[in-house]
Enzyme design. Structure first.
Site, mmCIF file in Angstrom:
data_model
loop_
_atom_site.group_PDB
_atom_site.id
_atom_site.type_symbol
_atom_site.label_atom_id
_atom_site.label_comp_id
_atom_site.label_asym_id
_atom_site.label_seq_id
_atom_site.Cartn_x
_atom_site.Cartn_y
_atom_site.Cartn_z
ATOM 1 C CG ASN A 105 37.587 9.981 29.125
ATOM 2 O OD1 ASN A 105 37.780 8.763 29.162
ATOM 3 N ND2 ASN A 105 37.696 10.686 28.017
ATOM 4 C CB ILE A 106 37.569 10.224 35.987
ATOM 5 C CG1 ILE A 106 39.032 9.805 35.772
ATOM 6 C CG2 ILE A 106 36.668 8.993 36.006
ATOM 7 C CD1 ILE A 106 39.607 8.970 36.915
ATOM 8 C CG HIS A 122 33.543 5.072 34.231
ATOM 9 N ND1 HIS A 122 34.254 4.729 33.100
ATOM 10 C CD2 HIS A 122 32.570 4.137 34.355
ATOM 11 C CE1 HIS A 122 33.726 3.622 32.573
ATOM 12 N NE2 HIS A 122 32.706 3.251 33.309
#
Ligand SMILES: [Zn+2]
Length: 249
Positions: A105-106, A122
């Site tokens: 997740n970002i 990511h």
């Protein structure tokens, strides 16, 4: 086996773990209202072809399309708050067994929940880099406001700023990936939470841990190919299940 006894079995594995690692994916943040934008079933790609907006090639040619696409997503991420699953992992770290969170997740929600060591495979939205002069800048309120308005943020040199997230067609950050692989090899328990493990090479991490002898727990709404390798498989919502596991330790 019922969910209750699976939770008890998972708690037992956590109690005996000396070096536990968590691996989280989009399903970990959907209870916080963030859609799974990498999934073909998320609904996001019904209008847009991901390669036309969220690939590095498209970004270089038409950054305005990328920013138009990410505008609602970035808004959702900025407004989201950590959910009970994020809090449960922060508690597991505070209590000792959990050493590292590896995430796809970002959204920075693990850090905001209090997790100290987070490997973001990511990337993240806290910084951006100029694609012309490569200067890195912190994404502050002004920059966030530009993105909310759907504008293309630019560097002092005039080059387009790209958020430090991994777009389609880009390599994963090698240092982060190597650290994640090292954690996978050394851990004795891996908890996969909210990932269907379909996006490689990130998804290879739990397999590496299991192949290196770690016990494995997976909590995910849908069945995954990893289920048969796991010692405990729970099909459920991470926001409900993870706090129950922590309670049962
Ligand atoms: Zn620049």
């Amino acid at each position: 086996m019922g969910v209750e006894s699976k939770i008890e079995r998972a708690a037992e594995l956590v109690r005996h773990a000396r070096h536990m690692v968590a691996f989280t994916g989009a399903g970990h943040s959907t209870p916080s209202g963030i859609p799974d934008f990498r999934s073909p079933n998320s609904g996001i790609w019904e209008r847009d072809n991901p390669m036309m907006v969220a690939s590095i090639w498209a970004f270089r040619v038409k950054p305005q399309n990328f920013y138009r696409w990410i505008q609602p997503l970035a808004g959702a991420m900025l407004e989201a708050v950590p959910n009970t699953a994020h809090v449960a992992l922060a508690r597991l770290e505070a209590r000792g067994p959990l050493k590292t969170v590896i995430t796809q997740n970002i959204d920075s929600l693990h850090q905001r929940a209090g997790s100290g060591r987070v490997l973001e495979l990511h990337g993240h939205l806290r910084e951006a880099t100029c694609i012309r002069c490569y200067q890195a800048v912190v994404v502050d309120d002004d920059l966030q406001q530009l993105v909310r308005e759907g504008q293309v943020p630019r560097c002092d040199c005039g080059g387009v700023l790209k958020p430090n997230i991994i777009l389609f067609g880009e390599q994963l950050p090698i240092r982060v990936l190597n650290e994640a692989r090292q954690e996978a090899r050394r851990c004795d328990l891996i908890l996969v939470a909210g990932s269907s493990l379909t996006v490689s090479p990130a998804a290879d991490i739990p397999y590496l841990a299991a192949d290196s002898g770690a016990k494995a727990i997976i909590v995910n709404l849908q069945p995954t190919a990893f289920d048969q390798q796991a010692d405990v498989t729970i099909h459920g919502d991470v926001a409900e299940i993870l706090p129950r596991i922590v309670e049962a330790i």
